[in-house]
Design an enzyme around this catalytic site. Structure first.
Site, PDB file in Angstrom:
ATOM      1  N   LYS A  52      -1.722   4.830  -4.543  1.00 41.64           N
ATOM      2  CA  LYS A  52      -1.709   3.289  -4.977  1.00 41.64           C
ATOM      3  C   LYS A  52      -2.101   4.280  -6.716  1.00 41.64           C
ATOM      4  O   LYS A  52      -2.257   3.115  -6.998  1.00 41.64           O
ATOM      5  CB  LYS A  52      -2.841   2.552  -4.464  1.00 41.64           C
ATOM      6  CG  LYS A  52      -2.223   1.331  -3.203  1.00 41.64           C
ATOM      7  CD  LYS A  52      -2.957   0.742  -2.732  1.00 41.64           C
ATOM      8  CE  LYS A  52      -2.313   0.245  -1.553  1.00 41.64           C
ATOM      9  NZ  LYS A  52      -2.835  -0.383  -0.406  1.00 41.64           N
ATOM     10  N   GLN A  96      -8.852  -1.802   0.448  1.00 43.09           N
ATOM     11  CA  GLN A  96      -7.994  -1.245   1.693  1.00 43.09           C
ATOM     12  C   GLN A  96      -8.044  -1.286   3.256  1.00 43.09           C
ATOM     13  O   GLN A  96      -8.719  -1.521   3.389  1.00 43.09           O
ATOM     14  CB  GLN A  96      -7.956   0.469   1.172  1.00 43.09           C
ATOM     15  CG  GLN A  96      -7.042   1.478   2.196  1.00 43.09           C
ATOM     16  CD  GLN A  96      -5.539   0.263   1.613  1.00 43.09           C
ATOM     17  OE1 GLN A  96      -5.459   0.534   0.493  1.00 43.09           O
ATOM     18  NE2 GLN A  96      -4.850   0.596   2.963  1.00 43.09           N
ATOM     19  N   ASP A 119      -3.209  -8.383  -3.292  1.00 38.83           N
ATOM     20  CA  ASP A 119      -2.328  -8.423  -1.761  1.00 38.83           C
ATOM     21  C   ASP A 119      -1.782  -9.106  -1.428  1.00 38.83           C
ATOM     22  O   ASP A 119      -1.596  -9.009  -1.265  1.00 38.83           O
ATOM     23  CB  ASP A 119      -3.870  -8.058  -1.191  1.00 38.83           C
ATOM     24  CG  ASP A 119      -3.934  -6.358  -0.834  1.00 38.83           C
ATOM     25  OD1 ASP A 119      -3.203  -5.508  -0.629  1.00 38.83           O
ATOM     26  OD2 ASP A 119      -5.239  -5.506  -0.390  1.00 38.83           O
TER      27      ASP A 119
HETATM   28  N1  GUN Z   1      -4.497  -1.105   5.362  1.00 38.61           N
HETATM   29  C1  GUN Z   1      -2.248  -0.903   5.302  1.00 38.61           C
HETATM   30  N2  GUN Z   1      -1.041  -2.103   4.255  1.00 38.61           N
HETATM   31  C2  GUN Z   1      -2.347  -2.551   3.071  1.00 38.61           C
HETATM   32  C3  GUN Z   1      -2.255  -3.678   2.038  1.00 38.61           C
HETATM   33  O1  GUN Z   1      -1.046  -3.452   1.885  1.00 38.61           O
HETATM   34  N3  GUN Z   1      -3.445  -3.939   1.327  1.00 38.61           N
HETATM   35  C4  GUN Z   1      -4.445  -3.524   2.151  1.00 38.61           C
HETATM   36  N4  GUN Z   1      -5.634  -3.770   0.608  1.00 38.61           N
HETATM   37  N5  GUN Z   1      -5.215  -2.979   2.781  1.00 38.61           N
HETATM   38  C5  GUN Z   1      -3.229  -2.193   4.154  1.00 38.61           C
END
Ligand code: GUN
Length: 283
Positions: A52, A96, A119
């Protein structure tokens, strides 16, 4: 001939569009900023977070990185979220998942300002999607819509079966397909006659979490198959929820693993960050 849906190429196309937009906004003195929070050091999460941050760098989005120890309390995490909610220079906040067990995930999701919830997990954004209003959409399902549209696959009027009912993928996916005027069925672990149901799908979206579960027996000749799963097999090779070699010859189009749905999630996260900034700078 089967069309192999190239998520790597399409995600790069989206990131390059965003890069141009971010550069234009920078000329107007507007800098987009994403805060990324990781609690603990789950190795898979660390890889996602690193990717990211790399995508932010590529596009020209400033990223703030918070790597908090496993022992961080819920109160401490909520305090950081509050601080970032109030910081006008931060446009997106991402925690996350999963968070360590002593932190209630739901409290964290609800603490993020819905206007910074890139998200798309906050109930306000989920509600907006449900009633067809503007809001942030969960990145993986939003990415799948882009894969279909940018591959010229018609959605309207098609029978779509989504396998999986998670809040992050299955449910928003079904709502998005409905918004595109597909006829949608959600299947899950208690669904009866899964094979027969899947055989009715013009578009089959698989988020089942079991390696190579979907074989040719589940797929109608000429269907479009989207594979959300990602697993490592015994030989350390990546595979999806779909048995690609078995299924692909029977499809009109299919996503590979890796290089299908995976790269789209981050591209859509970047898209949401830029939208978050535009929403505040235009209003
Ligand atoms: N953990 C696995 N996929 C995601 C996601 O799309 N966003 C977040 N914040 N955590 C994750």
């Amino acid at each position: 001939m089967t069309q192999i849906i190239d998520g790597k190429r399409i995600s790069l196309e989206i990131k390059d569009e965003l890069k141009e937009k971010v550069a234009r906004l920078k000329e107007e003195g507007k800098e987009c900023c994403l805060a990324v929070i990781q609690v603990g050091n789950d190795p898979a999460s660390s890889v996602y977070v690193r990717n990211k941050k790399k995508a932010c760098e590529y596009i020209g989005i400033r990223s703030l990185s918070y790597e908090l120890p496993e022992e961080t309390t819920e109160e401490e995490l909520l305090a950081l979220i509050q601080k970032l909610n109030q910081d006008a220079s931060v446009h997106g906040i991402l925690v996350q998942l999963p968070v360590p067990k002593h932190i209630v995930e739901d409290h964290i999701i609800k603490a993020i300002d819905p206007r910074k919830d890139v998200d798309g997990f906050h109930p306000m954004n989920v509600g907006a999607l449900t009633i067809g209003e503007r809001g942030f959409v969960s990145c993986t399902p939003a990415g799948i819509i882009q894969l279909l549209k940018r591959s010229d696959i018609d959605i309207e009027g098609k029978n779509c079966v989504v396998i999986g009912r998670s809040n992050i993928v299955g449910k928003p996916m079904a709502l998005l397909m409905l918004r595109e005027n597909a006829t949608v069925t959600i299947a899950h672990s208690r669904t009866k006659n899964l094979k027969e149901l899947c055989k009715t799908a013009d578009i089959l979206i698989v988020a089942i979490g079991k390696p190579k579960f979907i074989t040719a027996e589940y797929v109608k000749e000429g269907a479009v198959v989207i594979d959300v799963g990602i697993h490592r097999n015994a030989e350390n090779k990546l595979c999806g929820d779909v048995d690609y070699e078995d299924v692909a010859p029977h499809t009109a189009a299919i996503t590979p693993v890796p290089g299908g749905v995976g790269p789209m999630t981050i591209a859509m996260l970047m898209h949401n960050c830029v939208e978050a900034m535009e929403a505040v700078t235009l209003s």
